[in-house]
Design an enzyme around this catalytic site. Structure first.
Site, PDB file in Angstrom:
ATOM      1  N   GLY A  10      -5.248   6.749   5.060  1.00 29.10           N
ATOM      2  CA  GLY A  10      -4.135   7.582   5.514  1.00 29.10           C
ATOM      3  C   GLY A  10      -2.934   7.525   4.600  1.00 29.10           C
ATOM      4  N   ASP A  11      -2.714   6.391   3.963  1.00 31.32           N
ATOM      5  CA  ASP A  11      -1.614   6.269   3.007  1.00 31.32           C
ATOM      6  C   ASP A  11      -1.795   7.272   1.875  1.00 31.32           C
ATOM      7  OD1 ASP A  11       0.687   4.976   1.679  1.00 31.32           O
ATOM      8  OD2 ASP A  11      -0.826   4.188   0.301  1.00 31.32           O
ATOM      9  N   GLY A  12      -3.009   7.395   1.385  1.00 34.31           N
ATOM     10  CA  GLY A  12      -3.290   8.352   0.309  1.00 34.31           C
ATOM     11  C   GLY A  12      -3.144   9.789   0.773  1.00 34.31           C
TER      12      GLY A  12
END
Length: 131
Positions: free
Chosen positions: A22-24
Protein backbone atom coordinates in the site's frame (compact mmCIF):
# COMPACT_ATOMS: atom_id res chain seq x y z
CA UNK A 1 -0.24 -1.46 -14.66
CA UNK A 2 -1.48 -5.02 -14.38
CA UNK A 3 -2.29 -6.35 -10.92
CA UNK A 4 0.08 -9.23 -10.11
CA UNK A 5 -2.03 -10.47 -7.18
CA UNK A 6 -4.95 -12.01 -9.08
CA UNK A 7 -4.54 -15.47 -7.58
CA UNK A 8 -3.81 -14.54 -4.00
CA UNK A 9 -5.96 -13.86 -0.98
CA UNK A 10 -5.37 -10.75 1.13
CA UNK A 11 -5.44 -12.98 4.22
CA UNK A 12 -2.26 -14.64 2.90
CA UNK A 13 -0.36 -11.44 3.72
CA UNK A 14 0.59 -9.99 7.07
CA UNK A 15 -0.74 -6.49 7.79
CA UNK A 16 2.79 -5.09 7.43
CA UNK A 17 3.14 -6.72 4.01
CA UNK A 18 -0.17 -5.15 2.99
CA UNK A 19 1.21 -1.83 4.26
CA UNK A 20 4.41 -2.35 2.26
CA UNK A 21 2.36 -2.83 -0.91
CA UNK A 22 0.00 0.00 0.00
CA UNK A 23 2.89 2.37 0.61
CA UNK A 24 3.94 1.95 -3.02
CA UNK A 25 0.37 2.33 -4.29
CA UNK A 26 -0.24 5.44 -2.20
CA UNK A 27 3.12 6.94 -3.15
CA UNK A 28 2.41 6.46 -6.86
CA UNK A 29 -1.03 8.06 -6.47
CA UNK A 30 0.50 11.06 -4.71
CA UNK A 31 3.29 11.42 -7.27
CA UNK A 32 0.78 11.27 -10.13
CA UNK A 33 -1.42 13.84 -8.42
CA UNK A 34 1.49 16.22 -7.73
CA UNK A 35 2.83 16.01 -11.27
CA UNK A 36 -0.63 16.74 -12.64
CA UNK A 37 -0.92 19.88 -10.50
CA UNK A 38 1.70 21.67 -12.58
CA UNK A 39 5.01 21.14 -14.31
CA UNK A 40 7.47 22.19 -11.61
CA UNK A 41 11.08 21.56 -10.71
CA UNK A 42 11.61 18.14 -9.14
CA UNK A 43 12.58 19.68 -5.80
CA UNK A 44 9.21 21.44 -5.58
CA UNK A 45 7.37 18.29 -6.62
CA UNK A 46 9.16 16.34 -3.92
CA UNK A 47 8.36 18.95 -1.26
CA UNK A 48 4.65 18.73 -2.07
CA UNK A 49 4.83 14.92 -2.17
CA UNK A 50 6.49 14.75 1.23
CA UNK A 51 3.71 16.91 2.70
CA UNK A 52 1.21 14.23 1.63
CA UNK A 53 3.32 11.15 2.32
CA UNK A 54 4.32 11.46 5.95
CA UNK A 55 2.98 9.82 9.08
CA UNK A 56 1.20 12.89 10.43
CA UNK A 57 -0.62 13.62 7.16
CA UNK A 58 -1.49 9.99 6.57
CA UNK A 59 -2.86 9.71 10.10
CA UNK A 60 -5.10 12.72 9.45
CA UNK A 61 -6.22 11.23 6.13
CA UNK A 62 -7.02 7.92 7.82
CA UNK A 63 -9.20 9.75 10.33
CA UNK A 64 -10.97 11.48 7.44
CA UNK A 65 -11.64 8.17 5.65
CA UNK A 66 -12.82 6.12 8.64
CA UNK A 67 -16.47 7.25 8.42
CA UNK A 68 -16.78 6.11 4.78
CA UNK A 69 -15.01 2.76 5.06
CA UNK A 70 -16.91 -0.50 4.76
CA UNK A 71 -16.73 -2.94 7.65
CA UNK A 72 -14.13 -5.02 5.79
CA UNK A 73 -12.04 -1.94 4.92
CA UNK A 74 -12.15 -0.75 8.52
CA UNK A 75 -11.08 -4.21 9.71
CA UNK A 76 -8.10 -4.13 7.33
CA UNK A 77 -7.20 -0.61 8.48
CA UNK A 78 -7.34 -1.68 12.13
CA UNK A 79 -5.28 -4.80 11.40
CA UNK A 80 -2.59 -2.59 9.89
CA UNK A 81 -2.84 0.01 12.63
CA UNK A 82 -2.51 -2.60 15.36
CA UNK A 83 0.40 -4.47 13.78
CA UNK A 84 3.52 -4.67 15.90
CA UNK A 85 6.24 -2.55 14.35
CA UNK A 86 9.87 -2.38 15.36
CA UNK A 87 10.58 1.26 14.66
CA UNK A 88 9.02 4.69 14.44
CA UNK A 89 10.34 7.51 12.25
CA UNK A 90 12.05 10.17 14.33
CA UNK A 91 9.67 12.96 13.25
CA UNK A 92 6.51 11.02 14.07
CA UNK A 93 4.48 9.93 17.06
CA UNK A 94 3.84 6.25 17.64
CA UNK A 95 0.08 6.84 17.21
CA UNK A 96 0.54 8.62 13.88
CA UNK A 97 2.91 5.92 12.65
CA UNK A 98 0.42 3.17 13.47
CA UNK A 99 -2.43 5.08 11.88
CA UNK A 100 -0.36 5.67 8.72
CA UNK A 101 0.50 1.97 8.62
CA UNK A 102 -3.22 1.19 8.80
CA UNK A 103 -3.92 3.53 5.88
CA UNK A 104 -1.17 1.92 3.82
CA UNK A 105 -2.47 -1.57 4.67
CA UNK A 106 -5.89 -0.48 3.43
CA UNK A 107 -4.47 0.71 0.11
CA UNK A 108 -2.48 -2.53 -0.16
CA UNK A 109 -5.60 -4.60 0.45
CA UNK A 110 -7.59 -2.64 -2.12
CA UNK A 111 -4.81 -3.06 -4.66
CA UNK A 112 -4.47 -6.81 -4.08
CA UNK A 113 -8.22 -7.22 -4.45
CA UNK A 114 -8.19 -5.14 -7.66
CA UNK A 115 -10.54 -2.48 -6.30
CA UNK A 116 -9.03 0.32 -8.37
CA UNK A 117 -12.22 2.40 -8.45
CA UNK A 118 -12.36 2.30 -4.65
CA UNK A 119 -8.68 3.24 -4.41
CA UNK A 120 -9.35 6.28 -6.59
CA UNK A 121 -12.51 7.17 -4.67
CA UNK A 122 -10.70 7.14 -1.32
CA UNK A 123 -7.67 8.95 -2.68
CA UNK A 124 -9.90 11.68 -4.13
CA UNK A 125 -11.43 12.15 -0.66
CA UNK A 126 -7.93 12.54 0.74
CA UNK A 127 -6.80 15.17 -1.74
CA UNK A 128 -10.03 17.12 -2.18
CA UNK A 129 -8.74 19.82 0.17
CA UNK A 130 -5.68 20.33 -2.04
CA UNK A 131 -7.65 20.88 -5.26
Amino acid sequence: MDNMFKNTKPSDYSPLTLAFIGDGVYDLLVRSYVVNLANRPVGELNKIKVSLVNCKSQAQFAKKLLPVLTEKEEAVYKRGRNAATSNTPKNSTVADYHSATGLEALFGYLYITAQNDRINELFNLIIEEFK
